[in-house]
Every structure is written in C-alpha cells, then in structure tokens.
Scaffold this motif. Structure first.
Motif, PDB file in Angstrom:
ATOM      1  N   TYR A 284      10.609   3.683  -6.686  1.00 24.28           N
ATOM      2  CA  TYR A 284      10.666   5.425  -7.027  1.00 24.28           C
ATOM      3  C   TYR A 284      11.960   5.808  -7.637  1.00 24.28           C
ATOM      4  CZ  TYR A 284       6.886   4.906  -3.934  1.00 24.28           C
ATOM      5  OH  TYR A 284       5.731   4.346  -3.119  1.00 24.28           O
TER       6      TYR A 284
ATOM      7  N   SER B  31       4.352   1.313 -11.870  1.00 26.40           N
ATOM      8  CA  SER B  31       3.217   1.793 -11.199  1.00 26.40           C
ATOM      9  C   SER B  31       3.412   3.425 -10.727  1.00 26.40           C
ATOM     10  CB  SER B  31       3.252   1.249  -9.825  1.00 26.40           C
ATOM     11  OG  SER B  31       2.425  -0.223  -9.980  1.00 26.40           O
TER      12      SER B  31
ATOM     13  N   ASP C 200      14.276  -2.860  -3.349  1.00 29.60           N
ATOM     14  CA  ASP C 200      12.929  -2.418  -3.988  1.00 29.60           C
ATOM     15  C   ASP C 200      13.169  -0.916  -4.552  1.00 29.60           C
ATOM     16  OD1 ASP C 200      10.488  -1.474  -4.336  1.00 29.60           O
ATOM     17  OD2 ASP C 200       9.407  -2.256  -2.569  1.00 29.60           O
TER      18      ASP C 200
ATOM     19  N   THR D  26       9.079  -1.271 -11.232  1.00 33.48           N
ATOM     20  CA  THR D  26       7.612  -1.193 -11.339  1.00 33.48           C
ATOM     21  C   THR D  26       7.457   0.115 -12.262  1.00 33.48           C
ATOM     22  OG1 THR D  26       5.709  -1.054 -10.328  1.00 33.48           O
ATOM     23  CG2 THR D  26       7.343   0.096  -9.229  1.00 33.48           C
TER      24      THR D  26
HETATM   25  C1  PLP Z   1       8.507   0.665  -1.564  1.00 35.86           C
HETATM   26  C2  PLP Z   1       7.240   0.347  -2.413  1.00 35.86           C
HETATM   27  N1  PLP Z   1       7.363  -0.920  -2.886  1.00 35.86           N
HETATM   28  C3  PLP Z   1       6.364  -1.409  -3.556  1.00 35.86           C
HETATM   29  C4  PLP Z   1       5.209  -0.791  -3.840  1.00 35.86           C
HETATM   30  C5  PLP Z   1       4.002  -1.356  -4.770  1.00 35.86           C
HETATM   31  O1  PLP Z   1       4.274  -1.234  -6.155  1.00 35.86           O
HETATM   32  P1  PLP Z   1       3.414  -2.007  -7.100  1.00 35.86           P
HETATM   33  O2  PLP Z   1       2.258  -1.359  -7.491  1.00 35.86           O
HETATM   34  O3  PLP Z   1       4.387  -2.147  -8.146  1.00 35.86           O
HETATM   35  O4  PLP Z   1       3.127  -3.474  -6.703  1.00 35.86           O
HETATM   36  C6  PLP Z   1       4.933   0.542  -3.377  1.00 35.86           C
HETATM   37  C7  PLP Z   1       3.681   1.126  -3.498  1.00 35.86           C
HETATM   38  O5  PLP Z   1       3.481   1.834  -2.645  1.00 35.86           O
HETATM   39  C8  PLP Z   1       6.046   0.936  -2.506  1.00 35.86           C
HETATM   40  O6  PLP Z   1       5.962   2.128  -1.838  1.00 35.86           O
END
Ligand code: PLP
Length: 396
Positions: free
Chosen positions: A211, A239, A208, A237
């Motif tokens: 960041y 995001s 994952d 992502t």
């Molecule tokens: C480690 C991690 N993975 C996934 C996500 C969620 O990401 P997304 O908004 O792309 O679903 C977050 C969000 O806080 C996160 O900290």
C-alpha cells in the motif's frame, strides 16, 4: 493418487471469508470486507490501448515464453520508482512476480525450514499467516501500538531468544505503510532500528509494501530496505494502483535470496503478455496522476467512513485514522464477539472481516476490519448504519 500430509499442517489454515457472501448475504450488500481497489479508477482505456500497441510492436513475440521488451521496461521503471522510498537496487536484486503474494510465498519457500520461527505483527495479513504455516513455521505475533510494531518489545524478545529463552526468528514480516489490517504506519526511527536489529541478531525482514504508494497525508518514509538492503526482502505490487487482475509485482532481495527465488520460479513467474501490456502502459502513462486520483478518492472515503462511525457508534468503538491505504481497524469492547457481529451485520447487508483471521494464535479478538477503498461514500455510510444497527440490536 494420494496426497500425503508430510510436515505441513494444513489444518492450521486461517480461512477468512468476507462474512456475508452466500446464504446470509443480500443482493444489495455493502462490501466493506476484502481489499479491492475502486473499480471506476482502474485504467481500463489506457490498458486497452497498451494491449493494442504491444501486439503491434512485439507481434507474436509478446506471446512467446520469452516475451518482448516489456519486462526490461518494467524492471527499469520499478527500480527507478523505488528510489522514492530510498531503495537503490539493481537487476540482480530484482525479481518479477505475479504479485506481493508470490513474494511472500517465495520467501517462505526459500527461508523457512519446518520448525523455524517467523515473527509477524499481531495482527497481520491472513494469506501470509497461511503461507508461513504451510511452510512449517511456528508463528509468533509481535505487540503493536498506534505506530505499528513495538520495536522496544521486539528488541526485548530478541534478547530473550538470544539468551536461549525461545527461538530467534528466521525473518520478521512487517507492513510498515498503512498496515493490513490495522492501518498503522511505522515511524522512521522504528524502521531504522528494526533494520539495525536484523543485522545484530542475524534475521531477515520481509517488508510488504503493498500500500506504500497510497499515502493521503504526511511525507513518504524510507523503506526498511533502504536501511538494511542486505537483510530485507521488499515486496511491491501494481495490484492496489493499476489492478489486482494484472497479477504483477516485484521482489527486491539480497542477491543470495533473489537467486534462490529465481531458481524456484523456473523463469515463469509472470505472464509475458501481461508484461508487454504493462511495459507499454508504463512508457506512456502518467502514473503520478493515477496515484493522485486514487489517494484523493480514498482519502474522501476514509473520512466518510470515520464520520459515519463517529456519528453512529459514538464512544462504543475506538479507531485510528490511517494515513493511507485501504483499511480501518475498528476496536470494540473486550467482550464483543465480532465473529457473531459480522454474521449479524451480513444479515443486515454489510460485509466485514472479523478480527480473528488476522491472528495466528487462537483467541477472541474484538476487532473488525473495514475496507474503505471499494465502495462510494454513500454506500459506506449505509454500510456503517447497518453495522451499527446489528451491533446495538445484539446488545439489547
Ligand atoms: C499486505 C498485503 N500483501 C499482499 C497482498 C496481495 O498483493 P498481490 O495482489 O500483489 O498479490 C495484499 C492484498 O490484499 C495485502 O493486503
């Protein structure tokens, strides 16, 4: 209609509330809890322009199930971008998803059978804990140090499991860059070794990288997926860089996994209209400049947080400076009840997330996660002042 519980154990849900909302919260509360990006750096104007242009270019096609050209543009853009982290993937490995969260969910649905074992870093992202539990997995937390998950110990555990002492994992979930919640980064050698272990012991790695783009210092490191693309499911992502409200990310997976995920999403994982807007944006947008703006801002906020913690708490707490990302992991003395502390801090007007929610196993965890991306420097200082006041009061 009755809802049957089946094999899922929803009672194990780890509910993580940013402590401080609701009755205990204050109007002027400082939000150091959830991982939100800085509002003022979200590209509102550029997205507005892209939305207008996409409707002009693709007209009503942007509103059909199939969408217009947006998805192709984004896919090509993301596949090119990921080479920065050593990932050489093509269309058959790629899946557009509504965020890294959907990538986690799909991995759980494709790979986990009830009773399977999943290994995660301890501590780890709470939504992932929940999704693995919903799928019926047993979760085993792996020990970490200042460099993330301890791969020597992982190897020991794998050897023991292969010898029949415990179950081998279906996959190991890791965040190699600026881990949530600990902020740690996995060094190159550990990434390479984990990838080798995945091949030897026949498990997948769910990497994952929510960041990864947000590095303040040091050099970009190759993704684990670059060492073992046949064993790694990589999640990216937008995001944290363009806005979580876009709900857009990608999965890069071995073909057999990507194909199954595609079946499950019924080709409607993301919004065609959002794709058109994002596709348009990426064609004309200086993404690197956006990353520079974000990292400059977050680095200054991280430093403000560290300085404030040093001057208010002194030797009472320990923490490590993250090289990027959103989070700083604050360690208190063993006996500190951080659930209670977070409540007291909320009454004083600062929201934080106590450590308990980041662990699958019951226990008392003397940590608090602080998010430095969302609030300005003065607000962060005020938040820390309130947290310290709550802490020292509680010790009197
Ligand atoms: C480690 C991690 N993975 C996934 C996500 C969620 O990401 P997304 O908004 O792309 O679903 C977050 C969000 O806080 C996160 O900290």
């Amino acid at each position: 209609m009755t809802i049957t519980k089946q094999e899922y154990d929803f009672n194990r849900n780890v509910i993580v509330q940013p402590v401080g909302r609701g009755a205990a919260g204050r109007q002027d509360s400082v939000n150091l809890s959830y991982g939100f990006p800085a509002t003022e750096l979200l590209p509102v104007e550029a997205l507005n322009q892209a939305a207008l242009e996409s409707l002009v270019r693709d007209r009503a096609q942007a509103l059909h199930y199939t969408g217009g050209q947006g998805l192709d543009i984004i896919r090509n853009w993301q596949l090119r971008r990921l080479r920065k982290f050593g990932i050489q993937a093509n269309d058959e490995h790629y899946l557009a998803v509504y965020g890294a969260n959907q990538g986690i969910e799909l991995t759980a649905r494709v790979l986990i059978n009830p009773g399977d074992t999943v290994w995660t870093e301890a501590a780890t992202y709470f939504n992932a804990i929940n999704m693995f539990c919903y799928a019926g997995a047993e979760i085993v937390g792996l020990p970490m140090d200042v460099n993330g998950v301890d791969v020597d110990k992982v190897e020991d555990e794998l050897k023991r499991a292969a010898a029949g002492e415990g179950a081998l994992p279906k996959f190991i979930y890791v965040m190699p860059n600026f881990q949530n919640p600990t902020g740690t980064t996995l060094p190159r050698a550990r990434r390479e070794r984990l990838a080798k272990l995945a091949r030897i012991y026949n498990f997948y790695i769910l990497e994952d990288d929510a960041y990864g783009e947000l590095r303040f210092e040091g050099e970009d490191l190759p993704a684990i997926a670059s060492y073992a693309p046949d064993r790694t499911i990589y999640l990216g992502t937008f995001s944290k860089t363009l806005g979580p409200g876009l709900r857009f990310g990608c999965v890069i997976a071995p073909r057999e996994v990507a194909d199954r995920m595609r079946c499950l999403t019924l080709n409607s994982a993301t919004s065609p209209f959002t794709q058109e807007i994002l596709g348009h944006l990426l064609q004309n947008y200086d993404y690197d400049a956006q990353i520079t703006r974000l990292t400059a801002c977050y680095e200054a906020r991280r430093d403000a947080l560290a300085e404030a913690l040093g001057s208010t708490f002194g030797d009472e707490v320990r923490f490590q400076l993250p090289e990027g990302g959103f989070f700083l992991w604050l360690a208190f003395q063993e006996e500190t009840d951080t659930l209670r502390l977070a409540e007291l801090a909320a009454e004083r007007g600062v929201q934080t997330v106590p450590g308990r929610g980041f662990f699958a196993a019951d226990g008392s965890y003397p940590f608090i996660r602080l998010c430095f991306s969302y609030c300005g420097e003065r607000e962060i200082e005020e938040g820390v002042r309130r947290l310290a006041a709550a802490y020292f009061d509680s010790r009197r």
